[in-house]
Design a protein around this motif. Structure first.
Motif, mmCIF file in Angstrom:
data_model
loop_
_atom_site.group_PDB
_atom_site.id
_atom_site.type_symbol
_atom_site.label_atom_id
_atom_site.label_comp_id
_atom_site.label_asym_id
_atom_site.label_seq_id
_atom_site.Cartn_x
_atom_site.Cartn_y
_atom_site.Cartn_z
ATOM 1 N N ALA A 1 0.840 -1.199 0.000
ATOM 2 C CA ALA A 1 0.000 0.000 0.000
ATOM 3 C C ALA A 1 0.877 1.251 0.000
ATOM 4 O O ALA A 1 1.930 1.295 0.649
ATOM 5 N N ASP A 2 0.420 2.280 -0.718
ATOM 6 C CA ASP A 2 1.157 3.544 -0.774
ATOM 7 C C ASP A 2 0.832 4.435 0.417
ATOM 8 O O ASP A 2 1.629 5.292 0.790
ATOM 9 N N PHE A 3 -0.372 4.283 0.975
ATOM 10 C CA PHE A 3 -0.760 5.054 2.149
ATOM 11 C C PHE A 3 -1.884 4.328 2.873
ATOM 12 O O PHE A 3 -2.418 3.327 2.365
ATOM 13 N N ILE A 4 -2.249 4.824 4.027
ATOM 14 C CA ILE A 4 -3.312 4.234 4.836
ATOM 15 C C ILE A 4 -4.533 5.142 4.762
ATOM 16 O O ILE A 4 -4.426 6.356 4.943
ATOM 17 N N LYS A 5 -5.699 4.549 4.507
ATOM 18 C CA LYS A 5 -6.945 5.322 4.437
ATOM 19 C C LYS A 5 -7.737 5.113 5.730
ATOM 20 O O LYS A 5 -8.202 4.019 6.038
ATOM 21 N N MET A 6 -7.888 6.209 6.479
ATOM 22 C CA MET A 6 -8.659 6.189 7.715
ATOM 23 C C MET A 6 -10.114 6.532 7.415
ATOM 24 O O MET A 6 -10.404 7.452 6.654
ATOM 25 N N VAL A 7 -11.033 5.773 8.037
ATOM 26 C CA VAL A 7 -12.455 6.091 7.912
ATOM 27 C C VAL A 7 -13.106 6.221 9.281
ATOM 28 O O VAL A 7 -13.584 7.279 9.659
ATOM 29 N N LEU A 8 -13.112 5.155 10.082
ATOM 30 C CA LEU A 8 -13.894 5.184 11.315
ATOM 31 C C LEU A 8 -13.246 4.275 12.347
ATOM 32 O O LEU A 8 -13.237 3.052 12.196
ATOM 33 N N THR A 9 -12.691 4.870 13.396
ATOM 34 C CA THR A 9 -12.124 4.112 14.516
ATOM 35 C C THR A 9 -12.350 4.916 15.787
ATOM 36 O O THR A 9 -12.778 6.076 15.744
ATOM 37 N N GLY A 10 -12.015 4.313 16.912
ATOM 38 C CA GLY A 10 -12.020 5.043 18.166
ATOM 39 C C GLY A 10 -10.868 6.043 18.205
ATOM 40 O O GLY A 10 -9.922 5.962 17.417
ATOM 41 N N GLN A 11 -10.943 6.982 19.149
ATOM 42 C CA GLN A 11 -9.935 8.047 19.223
ATOM 43 C C GLN A 11 -8.538 7.495 19.482
ATOM 44 O O GLN A 11 -7.578 7.872 18.812
ATOM 45 N N ASP A 12 -8.400 6.603 20.453
ATOM 46 C CA ASP A 12 -7.089 6.033 20.762
ATOM 47 C C ASP A 12 -6.548 5.247 19.571
ATOM 48 O O ASP A 12 -5.339 5.287 19.285
ATOM 49 N N VAL A 13 -7.419 4.527 18.896
ATOM 50 C CA VAL A 13 -7.006 3.761 17.718
ATOM 51 C C VAL A 13 -6.555 4.698 16.612
ATOM 52 O O VAL A 13 -5.567 4.433 15.916
ATOM 53 N N PHE A 14 -7.255 5.804 16.440
ATOM 54 C CA PHE A 14 -6.894 6.787 15.416
ATOM 55 C C PHE A 14 -5.453 7.260 15.595
ATOM 56 O O PHE A 14 -4.650 7.217 14.656
ATOM 57 N N PHE A 15 -5.118 7.692 16.797
ATOM 58 C CA PHE A 15 -3.776 8.227 17.015
ATOM 59 C C PHE A 15 -2.715 7.129 16.957
ATOM 60 O O PHE A 15 -1.585 7.377 16.493
#
Length: 527
Positions: free
Chosen positions: A206-220
């Protein structure tokens, strides 16, 4: 010459996915069915379209383009009466036409005083999700789009890219960036899950990671894990994540201003009070993420409820919060946020046309757009039904939706004025009702961007974001031969950015008439 898969990580896909691909195709992967993500992938593979054939890019003939005014997006400078030499898909030289040597081996294009600009880049597209990618590619090329960042990926798409099976040839835009699977509770329910999934996607190429929907701690945790692997992370801001905190922690690229009401809560003078009224949990219980096939169900049936029209994601409580946020909106806070974007090098892709299609869907444009008549009857019917539903919303709620759009314009304008990095993206599949690249340009102009700022947002800014300033974003020796000839001065008005006369992709040139005829053939074949 191989298919244009020149986004970073292509060789990684070839190396890292070979064993995984073999096991899956040998049927051993079915032993993992029932373990959540693996089950989702099994269903996805079973329901995916037939694998397309391998494609390659044919070598382009050498060509010279005489008598053009070359525009440099970096500083807005012009070089009139110049010649561009193109060989082997690259720009070989640029010099005054009067002193350009005559070479009988080169085909000559008379620029006739037109304006030459680098090819445009759609940095937020889902064209590879289109049921007819060939048509999507043709539509994009006709709009001057010679480079794309695909915003939804999968292991299967990464494998197809490695095998040259994405249909990317000289009649398609250059694929610049491709992610793996979306980060969702189904593959990133905990911080450890996120780290494991990001390592897996890095291994897949993968060239990058696509964020959509996670918890706050998981996001960071995901931001940190992506950067540890040398990957950018881009996409949505989950409901609990504040946009200023995301920038502070190094989130690379924010799409749609973060999605939802988050940005406007932060830009309120009563931000703390409003955020205190906002749920800090995901919109469904975390245990649901472990149900087999849950990710597939989200993708097929629930996605539009979280990412779709404004009416499907905003309830009465959210509307009340938005109304209060708009009443206490602070331009100073918007400017301060822009400063944080500049300091942390956080990029924004507003996808203004897409936002307009969600919050101003009652505008006559969405019923009168000529493109509507080109759609299949079923698609026309579904679109008009959605418009009718939106128009039936109570007037007081409509006013809030309309203000959402106006405040988005205001905010993007402030960020642009302050110098925050902005790029163009449509969030589409090539063309849609009320959603073309020309409309995206128009909307950025409504936000306050100048023609030069819009040109930069679609050329030199993407080059900078991707770390490819040595290959794209300018017309100069050594650059990829992805460029446009425009009939009118692109720095005089935003409308002129769409006065496309000729598109050159990897050294292959097509007139606007050529591209229109190709689109007509492809659409006729669909009927």
């Amino acid at each position: 010459m191989p298919e244009n898969n020149d986004g970073p990580g292509t060789e990684q896909v070839k190396r890292g996915s070979s064993r995984r691909t073999f096991l899956k195709r040998a049927g051993l992967g079915t032993a993992l069915v029932g373990l959540g993500v693996a089950a989702d992938e099994a269903i996805g593979s079973a329901t995916a379209p037939a694998v397309p054939p391998r494609t390659t890019v044919t070598a382009a003939d050498g060509v010279r383009i005489d008598d053009v005014t070359v525009i440099d997006p970096a500083d807005g400078s012009r070089r009139a009466r110049h010649t561009i030499f193109v060989r082997d898909g690259r720009i070989a030289d640029v010099m005054p036409t009067a002193s350009a040597p005559v070479e009988s081996s080169l085909r000559v294009i008379d620029g006739a005083g037109r304006f030459a600009v680098p090819g445009y880049n759609d940095m937020h597209t889902h064209v590879l999700q289109s049921p007819d990618t060939e048509l999507g590619f043709a539509l994009m090329l006709a709009q001057g789009i010679t480079g794309i960042r695909q915003m939804e990926g999968s292991e299967e798409l990464l494998i197809r890219r490695a095998e040259n099976r994405l249909g990317l040839n000289e009649t398609a835009p250059r694929l610049l960036h491709l992610p793996g699977a979306l980060l969702l509770p189904f593959n990133a329910n905990t911080a450890d899950d996120a780290r494991t999934e990001i390592a897996r996607q890095w291994d897949q190429g993968a060239d990058f990671i696509k964020m959509v929907l996670t918890g706050q701690d998981v996001f960071f945790a995901a931001v940190e894990a992506a950067h540890e692997k040398g990957l950018r992370i881009a996409g949505h801001l989950p409901p609990p994540v504040h946009i200023d905190a995301a920038a502070e922690k190094g989130f690379d690229s924010i799409e749609h201003l973060g999605t939802g009401s988050s940005v406007f809560l932060t830009l309120s003078t009563q931000a703390d009070e409003l955020w205190a009224q906002t749920p800090s949990t995901l919109p469904f219980p975390t245990w649901a993420a472990r149900i087999p096939f849950a990710g597939w169900a989200f993708d097929k049936f629930l996605k539009k409820n979280f990412l779709g029209p404004a009416t499907s994601t905003t309830d009465a409580a959210q509307l009340a919060l938005l109304k209060q946020a708009f009443a206490t909106y602070s331009e100073d806070r918007a400017a301060q946020l822009a400063g944080s974007f500049i300091e942390k090098r956080t990029w924004n892709i507003p996808t203004m046309a897409n936002i307009r299609s969600k919050y101003v869907l009652d505008d006559a444009e969405f019923r009168d757009d000529p493109w509507l008549q080109r759609l299949p009857a079923k698609d026309q019917e579904e679109h008009l039904a959605t418009v009718a539903s939106f128009r039936s919303i109570p007037p007081a709620d409509l006013d809030i939706f309309h203000e959402y759009y106006e405040r988005t314009l205001q905010t993007v304008g402030i960020w642009a004025r302050e110098g925050a990095p902005i790029m163009t993206g449509t969030d589409g599949n090539g063309r849609g009702v009320g959603n073309s690249f020309a409309i995206e340009f128009r909307e950025l102009g409504r936000a306050g961007l100048t023609p030069l700022q819009v040109l930069r947002a679609t050329t030199s800014q993407p080059a900078s974001y991707l770390g490819r300033t040595d290959r794209m974003g300018r017309i100069a020796a050594g650059m990829d031969a992805d460029l446009l000839l425009l009939d009118a001065d692109p720095l005089a008005s935003i409308e002129n950015l769409s006065s496309i006369s000729l598109v050159m992709r990897d050294g292959h040139d097509y007139t606007s008439a050529d591209l229109a005829a190709r689109i007509e053939r492809l659409m006729t074949a669909q009927d």
